[in-house]
Design a protein around this motif. Structure first.
Motif, PDB file in Angstrom:
ATOM      1  N   LEU A  19       0.803  -1.214   0.000  1.00 49.63           N
ATOM      2  CA  LEU A  19       0.000   0.000   0.000  1.00 49.63           C
ATOM      3  C   LEU A  19       0.842   1.272   0.000  1.00 49.63           C
ATOM      4  O   LEU A  19       0.297   2.370  -0.020  1.00 49.63           O
ATOM      5  CB  LEU A  19      -0.927   0.013   1.230  1.00 49.63           C
ATOM      6  CG  LEU A  19      -2.100  -0.976   1.186  1.00 49.63           C
ATOM      7  CD1 LEU A  19      -2.812  -0.984   2.528  1.00 49.63           C
ATOM      8  CD2 LEU A  19      -3.064  -0.646   0.060  1.00 49.63           C
ATOM      9  N   ARG A  20       2.166   1.128   0.038  1.00 50.23           N
ATOM     10  CA  ARG A  20       2.942   2.336   0.302  1.00 50.23           C
ATOM     11  C   ARG A  20       2.774   3.406  -0.776  1.00 50.23           C
ATOM     12  O   ARG A  20       2.641   4.586  -0.447  1.00 50.23           O
ATOM     13  CB  ARG A  20       4.410   2.015   0.573  1.00 50.23           C
ATOM     14  CG  ARG A  20       5.143   1.246  -0.511  1.00 50.23           C
ATOM     15  CD  ARG A  20       6.630   1.205  -0.220  1.00 50.23           C
ATOM     16  NE  ARG A  20       6.991   0.502   1.022  1.00 50.23           N
ATOM     17  CZ  ARG A  20       8.218   0.508   1.538  1.00 50.23           C
ATOM     18  NH1 ARG A  20       9.175   1.182   0.946  1.00 50.23           N
ATOM     19  NH2 ARG A  20       8.490  -0.161   2.624  1.00 50.23           N
ATOM     20  N   TRP A  21       2.702   2.996  -2.043  1.00 51.76           N
ATOM     21  CA  TRP A  21       2.541   4.040  -3.072  1.00 51.76           C
ATOM     22  C   TRP A  21       1.153   4.681  -3.070  1.00 51.76           C
ATOM     23  O   TRP A  21       1.052   5.908  -3.114  1.00 51.76           O
ATOM     24  CB  TRP A  21       2.937   3.521  -4.458  1.00 51.76           C
ATOM     25  CG  TRP A  21       4.430   3.321  -4.508  1.00 51.76           C
ATOM     26  CD1 TRP A  21       5.101   2.137  -4.593  1.00 51.76           C
ATOM     27  CD2 TRP A  21       5.428   4.348  -4.424  1.00 51.76           C
ATOM     28  NE1 TRP A  21       6.451   2.339  -4.554  1.00 51.76           N
ATOM     29  CE2 TRP A  21       6.698   3.698  -4.451  1.00 51.76           C
ATOM     30  CE3 TRP A  21       5.394   5.741  -4.299  1.00 51.76           C
ATOM     31  CZ2 TRP A  21       7.897   4.393  -4.381  1.00 51.76           C
ATOM     32  CZ3 TRP A  21       6.584   6.431  -4.228  1.00 51.76           C
ATOM     33  CH2 TRP A  21       7.823   5.774  -4.265  1.00 51.76           C
ATOM     34  N   PRO A  22       0.081   3.859  -2.973  1.00 49.37           N
ATOM     35  CA  PRO A  22      -1.236   4.504  -2.830  1.00 49.37           C
ATOM     36  C   PRO A  22      -1.291   5.466  -1.642  1.00 49.37           C
ATOM     37  O   PRO A  22      -1.865   6.563  -1.745  1.00 49.37           O
ATOM     38  CB  PRO A  22      -2.188   3.325  -2.619  1.00 49.37           C
ATOM     39  CG  PRO A  22      -1.505   2.165  -3.249  1.00 49.37           C
ATOM     40  CD  PRO A  22      -0.033   2.397  -3.103  1.00 49.37           C
ATOM     41  N   VAL A  23      -0.684   5.058  -0.520  1.00 49.40           N
ATOM     42  CA  VAL A  23      -0.711   5.929   0.666  1.00 49.40           C
ATOM     43  C   VAL A  23       0.018   7.232   0.383  1.00 49.40           C
ATOM     44  O   VAL A  23      -0.440   8.329   0.737  1.00 49.40           O
ATOM     45  CB  VAL A  23      -0.087   5.201   1.878  1.00 49.40           C
ATOM     46  CG1 VAL A  23       0.218   6.190   2.994  1.00 49.40           C
ATOM     47  CG2 VAL A  23      -1.034   4.122   2.380  1.00 49.40           C
ATOM     48  N   ILE A  24       1.175   7.124  -0.275  1.00 48.33           N
ATOM     49  CA  ILE A  24       1.938   8.339  -0.584  1.00 48.33           C
ATOM     50  C   ILE A  24       1.124   9.252  -1.503  1.00 48.33           C
ATOM     51  O   ILE A  24       1.056  10.473  -1.312  1.00 48.33           O
ATOM     52  CB  ILE A  24       3.311   7.976  -1.201  1.00 48.33           C
ATOM     53  CG1 ILE A  24       4.220   7.434  -0.092  1.00 48.33           C
ATOM     54  CG2 ILE A  24       3.947   9.191  -1.876  1.00 48.33           C
ATOM     55  CD1 ILE A  24       5.574   6.964  -0.562  1.00 48.33           C
ATOM     56  N   GLY A  25       0.448   8.620  -2.498  1.00 48.66           N
ATOM     57  CA  GLY A  25      -0.390   9.414  -3.398  1.00 48.66           C
ATOM     58  C   GLY A  25      -1.509  10.138  -2.645  1.00 48.66           C
ATOM     59  O   GLY A  25      -1.724  11.337  -2.823  1.00 48.66           O
ATOM     60  N   LEU A  71       0.056   3.130   9.163  1.00 48.20           N
ATOM     61  CA  LEU A  71       1.044   3.632   8.211  1.00 48.20           C
ATOM     62  C   LEU A  71       2.451   3.171   8.588  1.00 48.20           C
ATOM     63  O   LEU A  71       3.290   2.915   7.729  1.00 48.20           O
ATOM     64  CB  LEU A  71       0.983   5.164   8.128  1.00 48.20           C
ATOM     65  CG  LEU A  71      -0.318   5.742   7.547  1.00 48.20           C
ATOM     66  CD1 LEU A  71      -0.189   7.228   7.306  1.00 48.20           C
ATOM     67  CD2 LEU A  71      -0.714   5.028   6.262  1.00 48.20           C
ATOM     68  N   SER A  72       2.703   3.067   9.897  1.00 45.54           N
ATOM     69  CA  SER A  72       4.011   2.556  10.316  1.00 45.54           C
ATOM     70  C   SER A  72       4.201   1.139   9.799  1.00 45.54           C
ATOM     71  O   SER A  72       5.290   0.747   9.383  1.00 45.54           O
ATOM     72  CB  SER A  72       4.132   2.571  11.842  1.00 45.54           C
ATOM     73  OG  SER A  72       4.064   3.889  12.316  1.00 45.54           O
ATOM     74  N   ALA A  73       3.109   0.363   9.829  1.00 48.08           N
ATOM     75  CA  ALA A  73       3.168  -0.999   9.300  1.00 48.08           C
ATOM     76  C   ALA A  73       3.421  -0.985   7.794  1.00 48.08           C
ATOM     77  O   ALA A  73       4.225  -1.757   7.272  1.00 48.08           O
ATOM     78  CB  ALA A  73       1.862  -1.727   9.618  1.00 48.08           C
ATOM     79  N   VAL A  74       2.737  -0.050   7.116  1.00 50.39           N
ATOM     80  CA  VAL A  74       2.885   0.042   5.663  1.00 50.39           C
ATOM     81  C   VAL A  74       4.338   0.342   5.285  1.00 50.39           C
ATOM     82  O   VAL A  74       4.884  -0.217   4.341  1.00 50.39           O
ATOM     83  CB  VAL A  74       1.941   1.132   5.107  1.00 50.39           C
ATOM     84  CG1 VAL A  74       2.285   1.452   3.653  1.00 50.39           C
ATOM     85  CG2 VAL A  74       0.487   0.681   5.218  1.00 50.39           C
ATOM     86  N   PHE A  75       4.939   1.232   6.070  1.00 46.76           N
ATOM     87  CA  PHE A  75       6.293   1.658   5.710  1.00 46.76           C
ATOM     88  C   PHE A  75       7.387   0.916   6.473  1.00 46.76           C
ATOM     89  O   PHE A  75       8.545   1.298   6.425  1.00 46.76           O
ATOM     90  CB  PHE A  75       6.442   3.167   5.936  1.00 46.76           C
ATOM     91  CG  PHE A  75       5.649   3.968   4.948  1.00 46.76           C
ATOM     92  CD1 PHE A  75       6.186   4.246   3.686  1.00 46.76           C
ATOM     93  CD2 PHE A  75       4.380   4.421   5.244  1.00 46.76           C
ATOM     94  CE1 PHE A  75       5.444   4.967   2.767  1.00 46.76           C
ATOM     95  CE2 PHE A  75       3.646   5.136   4.327  1.00 46.76           C
ATOM     96  CZ  PHE A  75       4.170   5.424   3.076  1.00 46.76           C
ATOM     97  N   ALA A  76       6.992  -0.130   7.219  1.00 46.05           N
ATOM     98  CA  ALA A  76       7.995  -0.869   7.991  1.00 46.05           C
ATOM     99  C   ALA A  76       9.050  -1.446   7.049  1.00 46.05           C
ATOM    100  O   ALA A  76       8.722  -1.952   5.980  1.00 46.05           O
ATOM    101  CB  ALA A  76       7.315  -1.968   8.789  1.00 46.05           C
ATOM    102  N   ARG A  77      10.315  -1.369   7.496  1.00 46.64           N
ATOM    103  CA  ARG A  77      11.380  -1.805   6.603  1.00 46.64           C
ATOM    104  C   ARG A  77      11.422  -3.320   6.437  1.00 46.64           C
ATOM    105  O   ARG A  77      11.586  -3.840   5.365  1.00 46.64           O
ATOM    106  CB  ARG A  77      12.723  -1.294   7.102  1.00 46.64           C
ATOM    107  CG  ARG A  77      12.909   0.182   6.773  1.00 46.64           C
ATOM    108  CD  ARG A  77      14.293   0.651   7.135  1.00 46.64           C
ATOM    109  NE  ARG A  77      14.488   0.585   8.575  1.00 46.64           N
ATOM    110  CZ  ARG A  77      15.619   0.185   9.128  1.00 46.64           C
ATOM    111  NH1 ARG A  77      16.625  -0.211   8.372  1.00 46.64           N
ATOM    112  NH2 ARG A  77      15.754   0.160  10.420  1.00 46.64           N
TER     113      ARG A  77
END
Lengths: 775, 189
Positions: free
Chosen positions: A414-420, A764-770
């Motif tokens: 989901l990271r790109w949709p979230v960034i958008g 969101l932290s989960a979405v962007f977790a490394r």
């Protein structure tokens, strides 16, 4: 359990007992002070005094509805009689004839001490001629009817002068001899309580008395169909207190019930549930105690914030119980405590920033939450382990762990949709930046729209003074302050003549300084001097001097009159007019001179700059109450922006020190910042009226949300950790989310911002977790 | 004031009834038809306390049904506006506004002239006994207060005129002082 483990427990017990004693004796308040500046400027002090003790703050507006005009008038008279007999009220008016007679008699008897027109020149031949000729002109006009009975006593027309000042403002309509609304459908009364506006208990008693006496008046008159409507600052204060009291109980109950339900579901052990609530209870108690010790008074709204604190403080226990289950206490302390501690510190920095606010309510909320969070964390770290023992068995269902882990892996996509989405939210916020925040303190008011509308309607009907513009003078004693008021009046007089302002009131109008009274008495010539002057003055006028013997006698008597004192005013109805404009406080005496705008109708303003220029150098302070309110809110908002920014920077600095890597810092902060943007944009889109508490909520999203973001930094997460985070986030969302149900705008704003914000921060932290998923 | 004979039709109808007894309803009907306008006035006040009468002159404007403006030009400028129940007096740059509803006797006093102008018989009869003499060409209407509060101030009001035109209003106060108002219509504005 050994002695070393018992020591913190004992300390905790003692602290709790002491805390309970302090809390028991704490003063709780729900008054306006929550919103009033902690360090007011001179102008703001006037505002604060007026709100707490001013005459306007003690006014209750009463309206009688239903029935016929005659019935309403009958009930109005009966109610006035009932209320006037009670000691709770300084005055009760309903426009009945008779009250004005007393004032007129008083003005007539003391006209030569009261009238500013009394000067030596007025009693010269020319002065007498001009004044008497003017009175005769007045006789030729319709206004003269009122003057005619007094002509031989008062040929210079001092009474007309004084009466002109008495009813300069608008008066309510009168139907059947009592005040009525413009549409004639309601009879109106105006009661001034003896209790100060800030004395909510006193106001509550006065309001109860009004209702009781209305019921009694209804019984006396048998007019059961008629209803009472009531409004005024006192009622608002009483209602606000009741609302806050109800909500504190209701919100805490909802929050607690929901969180306990979650804990029961997860722990499946009553013992652990009770232990888990221990840090919460300790934190809430410590918060009240510290606020009470620091401020002397605890605001009801602050306690209401407790329901959010429950959700936040219960997290530490959850981490401890769920995470330490399999690994044991020592391992938990080594592996997870540093992360929890860092989360506690970010919360402390977030709430701590608020403590520096000049907005007392906000500062208290900050201190309360800060103390609560720290106490809860310390109790979790040092008190829970000895009580819980070594064996803590919280089952982490394998299926739940697997589901969470699978979800986590999928969220990565989901990271790109979230960034958008976040970019769109950012663009929206930038486009709306000028209209984002409401620039009005009234958005924080607990007064409902319905009550505000009723108040505005009654106020317009009753022509109650709004006292927006006040000229204020101060002096060490009453005589000096009255002299200062007279000097200020002399400065304002030309502005009235030029039509810059419509007029002004002054306590010196009905209670002149002794100096002014003495000067006026000294202007009066003895009878032997006055008689020949009068002869000369009347030479060309159609009034012969021999008809004016009562005038000469009155002037002679006035020369010997003792100085008019405050107690002389009692019974005339004028004492109230003077008292409401004369304040005696710890800093000496103040006289208030309310200014009226020149125009009539709504929105008539006073050119403040011109009036200020005219008053320059006179030591007179001109206060525009509405302007001060707006400026006050502007200050709060500006300060909130600065404090939020400072709090954010402090949190970022703390994380940088702890994580020792700008990249890791960015990894933790990015989801938080995106969560803030999404929440604010969504709230604004949803039509929420954003104000400074939403702004503060932004900071709290970062402060609270970082607790979860930090877990995603570093090593991979096992099922127990994932579940503890899910549970902790749920309780926090419940705690803050409950505030969103509040009708108190301060609490509502924080709730609807931080509740969703904290949840979003976790997601969101989960979405962007490394590194996602179990190792 | 401002009683202009305005329409031939009205004139004819009045002429037709001139020989029959002129009734109060006919007078009120004629007055009610009047469209309002401007007039000059001279007001003479005779007060016991003064050695000679006071004379004031000026203009009046009547806008049916309830606005009356009286603009005194001599001896001193003063404007009195009666609008609904609100009377405001402007004098020496100061405006005094009185809500007449709060002073029923003052309202009755001021309202006598307005209700007459408006031809509002019901309003007049609330406070006064009406007596009409003369003919449509030359009538005299006498108002005698019925309420005690008004009678304490006012003995009677005598209004004279012809057709829908008022010529004089004479107030005789309870204490014997009197005020005579003579009205002369002006052309339309």
């Amino acid at each position: 359990m050994n002695a070393r483990a018992w020591r913190p427990l004992l300390l905790w017990l003692l602290a709790m007992l002491a805390g309970a004693a302090v809390a028991w004796h704490s003063r709780f308040s729900a008054d306006m002070s929550f919103f009033l500046p902690a360090r007011p400027t001179v102008e703001q002090q006037v505002l604060v005094d007026q709100l707490k003790e001013g005459a306007v703050s003690r006014l209750l507006m009463l309206a009688i509805e239903g029935g016929s005009a005659g019935e309403r008038a009958t009930l109005s008279r009966a109610l006035r009689q009932h209320l006037a007999a009670r000691s709770d009220f300084a005055s009760v008016q309903n426009g009945e004839a008779g009250s004005e007679g007393a004032a007129r008699d008083f003005l007539l008897a003391h006209r030569y001490q009261l009238s500013p027109a009394v000067t030596p020149a007025r009693f010269s031949v020319d002065g007498l001629r001009a004044a008497i000729a003017n009175s005769i002109d007045l006789l030729a006009s319709p206004a003269g009817l009122m003057l005619k009975p007094y002509l031989t006593r008062d040929p210079t027309g001092e009474l007309v002068e004084l009466l002109g000042g008495l009813n300069a403002g608008a008066q309510p309509d009168v139907v059947d001899g009592v005040w009525a609304s413009h549409d004639g459908e309601r009879a109106l009364l105006l009661a001034q309580t003896r209790a100060l506006g800030s004395d909510t208990d006193g106001q509550e008693r006065a309001i109860a008395e009004v209702r009781a006496q209305f019921a009694a008046a209804v019984r006396d008159t048998g007019l059961g169909r008629l209803r009472l409507e009531l409004s005024g600052p006192g009622l608002f204060a009483v209602k606000a207190r009741a609302t806050i009291r109800d909500e504190v109980t209701r919100l805490s109950l909802i929050s607690l019930t929901a969180i306990v339900a979650v804990l029961v579901f997860v722990y499946r052990s009553p013992r652990l549930v009770l232990l888990g609530l221990l840090p919460v209870a300790s934190g809430a108690l410590a918060g009240v105690v510290v606020v009470s010790l620091a401020y002397g008074t605890v605001f009801g709204i602050t306690v209401g914030f407790g329901s959010a604190l429950i959700g936040e403080a219960v997290d530490y226990g959850i981490y401890y119980f769920v995470q330490s289950g399999r690994r044991g206490l020592a391992s938990w302390r080594r592996r997870f405590w540093p992360t929890v501690r860092l989360g506690v510190l970010t919360s402390v920095f977030g709430f701590g920033a608020l403590v520096f606010s000049g907005f007392p309510g906000l500062a208290q909320l900050g201190l309360y939450a800060l103390t609560g969070v720290v106490t809860a964390a310390l109790v979790t770290r040092f008190v829970l382990p000895p009580l819980a023992g070594e064996r803590i068995d919280v089952a982490v269902p394998e299926r739940a762990g697997a589901v969470l882990a699978a979800g986590l892996r999928r969220m990565h996509a989901l990271r790109w949709p979230v960034i958008g989405l976040a970019l769109a939210a950012g663009a929206y916020l930038v486009a709306q930046r000028d209209t984002l925040w409401l620039p009005d303190l009234s958005v924080l008011s607990t007064v409902s729209a319905e009550d505000a509308a009723r108040d505005a309607r009654l106020r317009a009907d009753i022509a109650a003074p709004d006292a927006r513009y006040l000229a204020v003078v101060t002096a060490p004693d009453r005589e000096a302050v009255l002299q200062a008021a007279e000097r200020a009046g002399a400065r304002l007089e030309p502005l009235v003549a030029d039509g810059v302002i419509g007029g002004y009131d002054s306590p010196a109008r009905f209670l002149p300084s002794r100096a002014a009274q003495a000067a006026r008495r000294a202007s009066l010539p003895p009878a032997d001097t006055l008689r020949p002057r009068l002869q000369a003055a009347l030479a060309d006028l159609p009034l012969s001097a021999d008809k004016l013997a009562p005038f000469i006698a009155d002037v002679e008597a006035a020369r010997r009159q003792p100085a008019l004192d405050h107690h002389d005013l009692e019974g005339s109805g004028l004492a109230l007019a003077v008292d409401s404009l004369l304040l005696h406080g710890p800093r000496g005496w103040s006289a208030l001179l309310p200014l009226r705008p020149a125009g009539t109708g709504d929105g008539a303003d006073i050119p403040v700059a011109r009036v200020r220029a005219a008053l320059a150098g006179s030591g007179v302070l001109l206060v525009d109450m509405k302007g001060e309110f707006d400026a006050l809110y502007g200050d709060y908002l500006h300060q909130a922006v600065v404090l939020s920014a400072a709090g954010f920077v402090a949190i970022a600095g703390l994380l940088l020190v702890a994580l020792r890597s700008p990249r890791r810092l960015a990894g933790v902060l990015l989801p938080l910042v995106l969560a803030v943007m999404l929440v604010i944009a969504a709230l604004h889109l949803a039509g929420e009226r954003l104000h400074l508490l939403h702004l503060v909520g932004m900071l709290l999203i970062v402060a609270v949300g970082s607790n979860y973001a930090l877990f995603f930094d570093g090593s991979a997460l096992d099922s127990a950790t994932l579940m503890s985070m899910a549970v902790a986030a749920t309780t926090t969302v419940i705690g803050f989310g409950t505030l969103g149900l509040s009708s108190v705008p301060v609490l509502h704003a924080i709730g609807v911002t931080v509740g969703p914000g904290a949840l979003l921060a976790l997601l969101l932290s989960a979405v962007f977790a490394r590194r996602a998923g179990p190792a | 004031m401002i009683r202009r004979l305005f329409a031939g039709l009205v004139l004819a109808s009045l002429a037709a009834t001139a020989h029959a007894a002129f009734t109060l309803d006919q007078l009120m009907g004629a007055l009610a038809q009047h469209p309002g306008g401007r007039a000059k006035f001279v007001e003479k006040r005779t007060l016991a306390v003064l050695d000679r009468p006071l004379i004031a002159t000026g203009e009046m404007t009547y806008t049916p049904p309830d606005r009356l403006e009286k603009r005194t030009l001599t001896p001193k400028r003063e404007t009195l506006v009666l609008d609904h129940d609100q009377v405001s007096i402007e004098r020496d740059k100061r405006t005094l506004t009185i809500n007449l509803a709060s002073r029923p006797e003052a309202l009755a006093f001021v309202d006598s002239i307005r209700s007459t102008l408006a031809g509002n018989r019901a309003a007049l009869e609330k406070n006064y006994a009406l007596q009409l003499t003369g003919s449509a060409d030359k009538w005299v209407l006498t108002l005698s207060p019925t309420a005690q509060a008004i009678a304490a101030i006012l003995q009677r009001i005598t209004i004279s005129g012809s057709a829908d035109q008022i010529h004089t209003i004479d107030y005789l106060l309870a204490d014997g002082d009197r005020s005579e108002l003579t009205i002369e219509p002006l052309g339309p504005r």
